[in-house]
Design a protein around this motif. Sequence first.
Motif, PDB file in Angstrom:
ATOM      1  N   ASP A 102       1.006  -1.380  -0.286  1.00 20.36           N
ATOM      2  CA  ASP A 102       0.401   0.087  -0.592  1.00 20.36           C
ATOM      3  C   ASP A 102       1.370   1.237  -0.486  1.00 20.36           C
ATOM      4  OD1 ASP A 102      -2.297  -1.653   0.253  1.00 20.36           O
ATOM      5  OD2 ASP A 102      -2.341  -0.747   2.470  1.00 20.36           O
ATOM      6  N   TYR A 103       2.585   1.433   0.042  1.00 20.43           N
ATOM      7  CA  TYR A 103       2.742   2.545   0.500  1.00 20.43           C
ATOM      8  C   TYR A 103       4.377   2.851  -0.771  1.00 20.43           C
ATOM      9  CZ  TYR A 103       1.135   0.723   4.639  1.00 20.43           C
ATOM     10  OH  TYR A 103       0.150   1.019   6.211  1.00 20.43           O
ATOM     11  N   THR A 104       4.479   1.866  -1.391  1.00 21.51           N
ATOM     12  CA  THR A 104       5.198   2.210  -2.381  1.00 21.51           C
ATOM     13  C   THR A 104       4.905   3.065  -3.867  1.00 21.51           C
ATOM     14  OG1 THR A 104       6.718   0.009  -1.749  1.00 21.51           O
ATOM     15  CG2 THR A 104       6.958   1.051  -3.801  1.00 21.51           C
ATOM     16  N   PRO A 105       5.365   3.878  -3.904  1.00 21.61           N
ATOM     17  CA  PRO A 105       5.091   4.521  -5.326  1.00 21.61           C
ATOM     18  C   PRO A 105       4.763   4.556  -6.206  1.00 21.61           C
ATOM     19  CG  PRO A 105       6.678   6.159  -3.988  1.00 21.61           C
ATOM     20  CD  PRO A 105       7.000   5.250  -3.385  1.00 21.61           C
ATOM     21  N   MET A 106       3.797   4.489  -7.241  1.00 27.83           N
ATOM     22  CA  MET A 106       3.704   3.470  -9.244  1.00 27.83           C
ATOM     23  C   MET A 106       4.769   4.144  -8.916  1.00 27.83           C
ATOM     24  SD  MET A 106       0.076   3.750  -9.247  1.00 27.83           S
ATOM     25  CE  MET A 106      -1.363   3.200  -8.735  1.00 27.83           C
ATOM     26  N   ASP A 107       5.924   5.338  -9.267  1.00 26.50           N
ATOM     27  CA  ASP A 107       6.452   6.046 -10.096  1.00 26.50           C
ATOM     28  C   ASP A 107       8.192   4.952  -9.414  1.00 26.50           C
ATOM     29  OD1 ASP A 107       4.648   7.345 -11.154  1.00 26.50           O
ATOM     30  OD2 ASP A 107       5.723   9.443 -10.107  1.00 26.50           O
ATOM     31  N   PHE A 108       8.312   4.716  -8.308  1.00 29.98           N
ATOM     32  CA  PHE A 108       9.447   3.950  -8.047  1.00 29.98           C
ATOM     33  C   PHE A 108       9.017   2.520  -8.710  1.00 29.98           C
ATOM     34  CE2 PHE A 108      11.592   1.204  -5.059  1.00 29.98           C
ATOM     35  CZ  PHE A 108      12.688   2.017  -4.632  1.00 29.98           C
ATOM     36  N   VAL A 109       8.074   1.886  -8.515  1.00 34.12           N
ATOM     37  CA  VAL A 109       8.261   0.786  -8.684  1.00 34.12           C
ATOM     38  C   VAL A 109       8.215   0.699 -10.308  1.00 34.12           C
ATOM     39  CG1 VAL A 109       6.615  -1.394  -9.620  1.00 34.12           C
ATOM     40  CG2 VAL A 109       6.412  -0.246  -7.435  1.00 34.12           C
ATOM     41  N   VAL A 110       7.907   1.454 -11.230  1.00 35.38           N
ATOM     42  CA  VAL A 110       8.488   1.979 -12.639  1.00 35.38           C
ATOM     43  C   VAL A 110       9.493   1.815 -12.857  1.00 35.38           C
ATOM     44  CG1 VAL A 110       7.638   3.446 -14.766  1.00 35.38           C
ATOM     45  CG2 VAL A 110       5.967   2.639 -13.926  1.00 35.38           C
ATOM     46  N   ILE A 111      10.495   3.251 -12.150  1.00 34.12           N
ATOM     47  CA  ILE A 111      11.653   2.219 -12.111  1.00 34.12           C
ATOM     48  C   ILE A 111      11.994   1.686 -12.128  1.00 34.12           C
ATOM     49  CG2 ILE A 111      13.562   3.676 -10.810  1.00 34.12           C
ATOM     50  CD1 ILE A 111      11.835   6.446 -10.804  1.00 34.12           C
ATOM     51  N   ILE A 112      12.109   0.758 -11.093  1.00 34.40           N
ATOM     52  CA  ILE A 112      13.072  -0.714 -10.639  1.00 34.40           C
ATOM     53  C   ILE A 112      12.153  -1.894 -11.926  1.00 34.40           C
ATOM     54  CG2 ILE A 112      11.636  -2.946  -9.238  1.00 34.40           C
ATOM     55  CD1 ILE A 112      13.307  -1.591  -7.410  1.00 34.40           C
ATOM     56  N   LEU A 113      11.099  -1.344 -12.498  1.00 36.85           N
ATOM     57  CA  LEU A 113      11.022  -2.085 -13.493  1.00 36.85           C
ATOM     58  C   LEU A 113      11.816  -1.664 -14.876  1.00 36.85           C
ATOM     59  CD1 LEU A 113       7.359  -3.183 -13.019  1.00 36.85           C
ATOM     60  CD2 LEU A 113       8.911  -4.165 -12.995  1.00 36.85           C
ATOM     61  N   GLU A 114      12.122  -0.582 -15.462  1.00 37.52           N
ATOM     62  CA  GLU A 114      12.633  -0.294 -16.432  1.00 37.52           C
ATOM     63  C   GLU A 114      14.365  -0.339 -16.431  1.00 37.52           C
ATOM     64  OE1 GLU A 114      10.311   3.238 -17.612  1.00 37.52           O
ATOM     65  OE2 GLU A 114      11.792   3.823 -15.865  1.00 37.52           O
ATOM     66  N   THR A 115      15.013  -0.212 -14.450  1.00 38.77           N
ATOM     67  CA  THR A 115      16.291  -0.396 -14.112  1.00 38.77           C
ATOM     68  C   THR A 115      16.669  -1.673 -13.543  1.00 38.77           C
ATOM     69  OG1 THR A 115      15.582   2.204 -13.228  1.00 38.77           O
ATOM     70  CG2 THR A 115      17.841   0.364 -12.922  1.00 38.77           C
ATOM     71  N   PHE A 116      15.879  -3.078 -13.824  1.00 37.56           N
ATOM     72  CA  PHE A 116      15.973  -4.547 -13.096  1.00 37.56           C
ATOM     73  C   PHE A 116      16.169  -5.011 -14.248  1.00 37.56           C
ATOM     74  CE2 PHE A 116      16.994  -1.663  -8.898  1.00 37.56           C
ATOM     75  CZ  PHE A 116      18.292  -1.652  -8.764  1.00 37.56           C
ATOM     76  N   PHE A 117      14.120  -4.596 -15.083  1.00 44.46           N
ATOM     77  CA  PHE A 117      14.466  -5.641 -15.649  1.00 44.46           C
ATOM     78  C   PHE A 117      14.252  -5.088 -17.412  1.00 44.46           C
ATOM     79  CE2 PHE A 117      13.446  -6.342 -11.815  1.00 44.46           C
ATOM     80  CZ  PHE A 117      13.314  -7.861 -11.521  1.00 44.46           C
ATOM     81  N   GLY A 118      15.105  -3.928 -17.404  1.00 46.84           N
ATOM     82  CA  GLY A 118      15.128  -3.545 -19.146  1.00 46.84           C
ATOM     83  C   GLY A 118      13.732  -3.257 -19.419  1.00 46.84           C
ATOM     84  N   MET A 119      12.800  -3.235 -19.353  1.00 44.55           N
ATOM     85  CA  MET A 119      11.609  -2.859 -19.837  1.00 44.55           C
ATOM     86  C   MET A 119      11.357  -1.263 -20.182  1.00 44.55           C
ATOM     87  SD  MET A 119       8.508  -4.622 -17.230  1.00 44.55           S
ATOM     88  CE  MET A 119       9.348  -6.220 -16.339  1.00 44.55           C
ATOM     89  N   ASN A 120      10.719  -0.965 -20.821  1.00 41.89           N
ATOM     90  CA  ASN A 120      10.178   0.586 -21.343  1.00 41.89           C
ATOM     91  C   ASN A 120       9.405   0.751 -20.312  1.00 41.89           C
ATOM     92  OD1 ASN A 120       7.751  -0.382 -23.148  1.00 41.89           O
ATOM     93  ND2 ASN A 120       8.857  -0.824 -24.777  1.00 41.89           N
ATOM     94  N   ARG A 121       9.326   2.399 -20.489  1.00 37.39           N
ATOM     95  CA  ARG A 121       8.274   3.142 -19.815  1.00 37.39           C
ATOM     96  C   ARG A 121       6.998   2.135 -19.621  1.00 37.39           C
ATOM     97  NH1 ARG A 121       9.041   8.059 -16.658  1.00 37.39           N
ATOM     98  NH2 ARG A 121      10.718   6.835 -16.417  1.00 37.39           N
ATOM     99  N   MET A 164       3.362  -2.692 -13.621  1.00 36.44           N
ATOM    100  CA  MET A 164       3.319  -2.086 -12.273  1.00 36.44           C
ATOM    101  C   MET A 164       1.553  -2.062 -12.256  1.00 36.44           C
ATOM    102  SD  MET A 164       2.028   0.418 -10.632  1.00 36.44           S
ATOM    103  CE  MET A 164       1.464   1.901 -11.901  1.00 36.44           C
ATOM    104  N   LEU A 165       0.956  -1.994 -12.884  1.00 38.73           N
ATOM    105  CA  LEU A 165      -0.617  -1.675 -12.892  1.00 38.73           C
ATOM    106  C   LEU A 165      -1.408  -3.133 -12.342  1.00 38.73           C
ATOM    107  CD1 LEU A 165      -1.711   0.835 -15.593  1.00 38.73           C
ATOM    108  CD2 LEU A 165      -1.486   0.731 -12.760  1.00 38.73           C
ATOM    109  N   HIS A 166      -0.809  -3.789 -13.730  1.00 32.84           N
ATOM    110  CA  HIS A 166      -1.075  -4.855 -13.343  1.00 32.84           C
ATOM    111  C   HIS A 166      -0.722  -5.947 -11.722  1.00 32.84           C
ATOM    112  CE1 HIS A 166      -1.302  -9.249 -14.021  1.00 32.84           C
ATOM    113  NE2 HIS A 166      -0.600  -9.814 -12.721  1.00 32.84           N
TER     114      HIS A 166
END
Length: 102
Positions: A32-51, A58-60
């Motif tokens: 309930d606490y981690t910001p959505m933008d932070f999760v998007v950055i994680i997925l881009e940085t560590f998993f090579g996803m585009n925005r 993240m929304l899933h």
Amino acid sequence: RTPELEHGVAVETSKPELQRPPLFQVVLLNDDYTPMDFVVIILETFFGMNRERATQVMLHVHTRGKGVCGVYTREVAETKVTQVNEFSRAHQHPLLCTMEKL
Ligand code: TYC
């Protein structure tokens, strides 16, 4: 394995059947606490996803409770899990990343 015809003569070819390593899903859990933008950055940085893809995943996770970030061999999956959890903790977010054997 399959006999091939060469000048009308059956020749035994052999293709070595290589062992495939076990695969692991790296999974992100909702909270309930981690910001959505932070999760998007994680997925881009560590998993090579585009925005766009990172936002979908993240929304899933946000709506379904968990989601797959990628599929890797054991050591790569373990490294991703550790990197994501250490990065989240370094930024004071409770985000949890785990792995599941396929
Ligand atoms: N649920 C969080 C929020 O509303 C967003 C979030 C998405 C958190 C995915 C974690 O793995 C996660 N801010």
